[in-house]
Design a protein around this motif. Structure first.
Motif, short mmCIF file in Angstrom:
data_model
loop_
_atom_site.label_atom_id
_atom_site.label_comp_id
_atom_site.label_asym_id
_atom_site.label_seq_id
_atom_site.Cartn_x
_atom_site.Cartn_y
_atom_site.Cartn_z
N SER A 80 64.98 32.72 54.78
CA SER A 80 64.29 31.55 54.26
C SER A 80 63.28 31.93 53.19
N VAL A 82 60.71 30.19 52.54
CA VAL A 82 59.39 29.77 53.00
C VAL A 82 58.87 30.66 54.12
N SER A 83 59.69 30.81 55.18
CA SER A 83 59.23 31.57 56.35
C SER A 83 59.57 33.04 56.30
N GLY A 84 60.58 33.41 55.52
CA GLY A 84 61.02 34.79 55.47
C GLY A 84 61.86 35.21 56.66
N ALA A 85 62.17 34.25 57.55
CA ALA A 85 62.97 34.54 58.74
C ALA A 85 64.45 34.39 58.41
N GLU A 90 67.32 30.85 62.63
CA GLU A 90 66.69 29.52 62.61
C GLU A 90 67.70 28.43 62.96
N ARG A 94 67.75 25.75 66.15
CA ARG A 94 67.86 24.30 65.93
C ARG A 94 69.08 23.72 66.63
N ASP A 169 57.52 23.53 72.72
CA ASP A 169 57.54 24.76 71.92
C ASP A 169 58.30 25.87 72.62
N GLN A 277 61.14 21.39 50.81
CA GLN A 277 60.47 22.64 50.42
C GLN A 277 61.28 23.44 49.39
N ASP A 279 63.91 25.01 49.95
CA ASP A 279 64.26 26.26 50.62
C ASP A 279 65.79 26.39 50.57
N ASN A 282 68.05 27.86 53.51
CA ASN A 282 68.11 26.96 54.67
C ASN A 282 69.06 25.80 54.43
#
Length: 321
Positions: A80, A82-85, A90, A94, A169, A277, A279, A282
Motif C-alpha cells: 500500500s 499509504v500504510s506500507g503494508a 490487507e 477484509r 478491532d 486516498q 492508493d 489497494n
C-alpha cells in the motif's frame, strides 16, 4: 464430466486473463500517474522519476502488463502507498468480514426464498399468495441502504438490541461481538436478496406445476407435495441455481453499500478508501480479487447445474464425442 470440467477450467483461466487485461487498461486510463501518490506537492523531476521507477509506470505498457500478469499469478499485489503494508494481507483481513457477511446472507435468503416462493406458486390464487408477490416486488424496489437504515433505527437506536455499526478491532478473536456486529448487515442483505429470489423460485415452481410429468405423477396417485419433492425440485433447481450464482456474485460486488451503511471494514470499504486516498495497489488488488471471486462463483454454479441435471451432462458428453 471430466472433459467438461477441463474445458470449463480452461474457459475460467481465459476469463481471468481477459478480465485482467480489461482491468489493466481501465486502471491506466485513470487520470494522473500512480507515482504521484508517492510524492508530495512541489516534488522535482528527479523525485517523480524515482517514484515512477518504484511503481513501474516508467516501463512500456506491454512490459507493465506482463509484470501485472506475473504478479497476479503469484498473488503479489505489492504494498500500500499509504500504510506500507502488503496489499494481499490487507485483502485477507477484509475478506474475513466480507465473506461471512455475504455467505450468511446468501444462506439466509435461500432458507427464506425457497419455501416462500414454492408456497406462492402453489397457492397463487389465495390472498396470501398474492400478498407474497406484492411484498417481494416491494422488496426489489426498495434500496438496500434504506432497509439498512430502517433496521438500524428500529433494532439499534430504538430497541438497542444490536450495535448500529462497526466491527471489533480484535476481529473473530471476539466471536460473540463479531457475530453481533454482522446481524443487522446480514439481515439487510438477506431481505433484499430474498425478495428477488422469491420471484424466480415462484416462476420455476409454476413451470413445474404446468409440466406434463407432474400431471402424470398426480394422475398415478401421487400427492402434490410428494410429486414436487420427487420430480419437481431437481428440475426447478436448474434455473434457480443460475440465478443464485448471479445473486451471490452481485452481492459480493455490492457489499460496498452495506459496508458503508454499517461502517464495516470489508473489501468494499477498502476499495472506496483506496480510491479516496489514490492508493493504487489497494484499488488494483481489490478489483482483481473481486473479479476472481465472481468468476469462481460463476464456475461453481455452472458445475452444480450439471451435477443436478443429468441431461446437461449428457449434452456435454454427446458434444465431446
Amino acid at each position: 464430466m471430466l472433459v467438461y470440467l477441463l474445458r470449463r477450467s480452461a474457459i475460467l483461466l481465459v476469463s481471468v486473463l481477459l478480465a485482467s487485461a480489461v482491468l489493466f487498461v481501465l486502471l491506466r486510463l485513470l487520470p494522473g500517474d500512480p507515482a504521484n501518490a508517492l510524492v508530495s506537492v512541489g516534488a522535482d523531476a528527479e523525485q517523480i522519476e524515482a517514484a515512477r521507477r518504484q511503481v513501474g509506470s516508467n516501463l512500456p505498457l506491454l512490459q507493465q502488463f506482463l509484470h501485472f500478469l506475473a504478479n497476479i499469478a503469484v498473488f503479489d499485489f505489492g504494498v500500500s502507498f499509504v500504510s506500507g503494508a502488503p496489499v494481499l494481507g490487507e485483502i485477507g483481513g477484509r475478506l474475513m468480514v466480507t465473506l461471512p457477511l455475504t455467505l450468511a446472507a446468501f444462506a439466509g435468503s435461500i432458507l427464506i426464498a425457497v419455501p416462500i416462493g414454492i408456497l406462492a406458486a402453489v397457492r397463487q390464487r389465495t390472498w396470501y399468495g398474492a400478498l407474497i408477490s406484492i411484498v417481494s416486488q416491494l422488496g426489489i424496489a426498495v434500496p438496500a441502504f434504506w432497509i439498512g437504515i430502517l433496521l438500524v433505527t428500529l433494532f439499534a437506536v430504538n430497541l438497542q438490541l444490536f450495535p448500529s455499526g462497526g466491527f471489533p478491532d480484535d476481529g473473530w478473536t471476539a466471536p460473540a461481538e463479531s457475530i453481533q456486529a454482522l446481524i443487522l448487515p446480514v439481515l439487510t442483505i438477506t431481505l433484499v436478496m430474498s425478495a428477488s429470489l422469491i420471484r424466480y423460485v415462484r416462476s420455476a415452481t409454476e413451470d413445474i406445476l404446468s409440466s406434463d410429468y407432474l400431471r402424470t405423477a398426480r394422475a398415478l396417485g401421487a400427492t402434490l407435495s410428494g410429486a414436487l419433492v420427487r420430480h419437481g425440485i431437481r428440475n426447478g433447481a436448474v434455473p434457480v441455481i443460475s440465478i443464485l450464482g448471479i445473486e451471490l456474485a452481485s452481492t459480493l460486488l455490492g457489499a460496498v453499500v452495506i459496508e458503508r451503511v454499517f461502517a464495516l471494514p470489508g473489501l468494499g470499504s477498502m476499495l472506496l478508501l483506496g480510491i479516496e486516498q489514490r492508493d493504487y495497489p489497494n484499488v488494483q488488488g481489490v478489483l482483481v480479487v473481486s473479479t476472481l471471486l465472481v468468476l469462481i462463483v460463476g464456475f461453481l454454479a455452472d458445475v452444480l447445474q450439471r451435477l443436478v441435471d443429468p441431461r446437461l451432462r449428457e449434452r456435454v458428453t454427446g458434444g465431446a464425442s
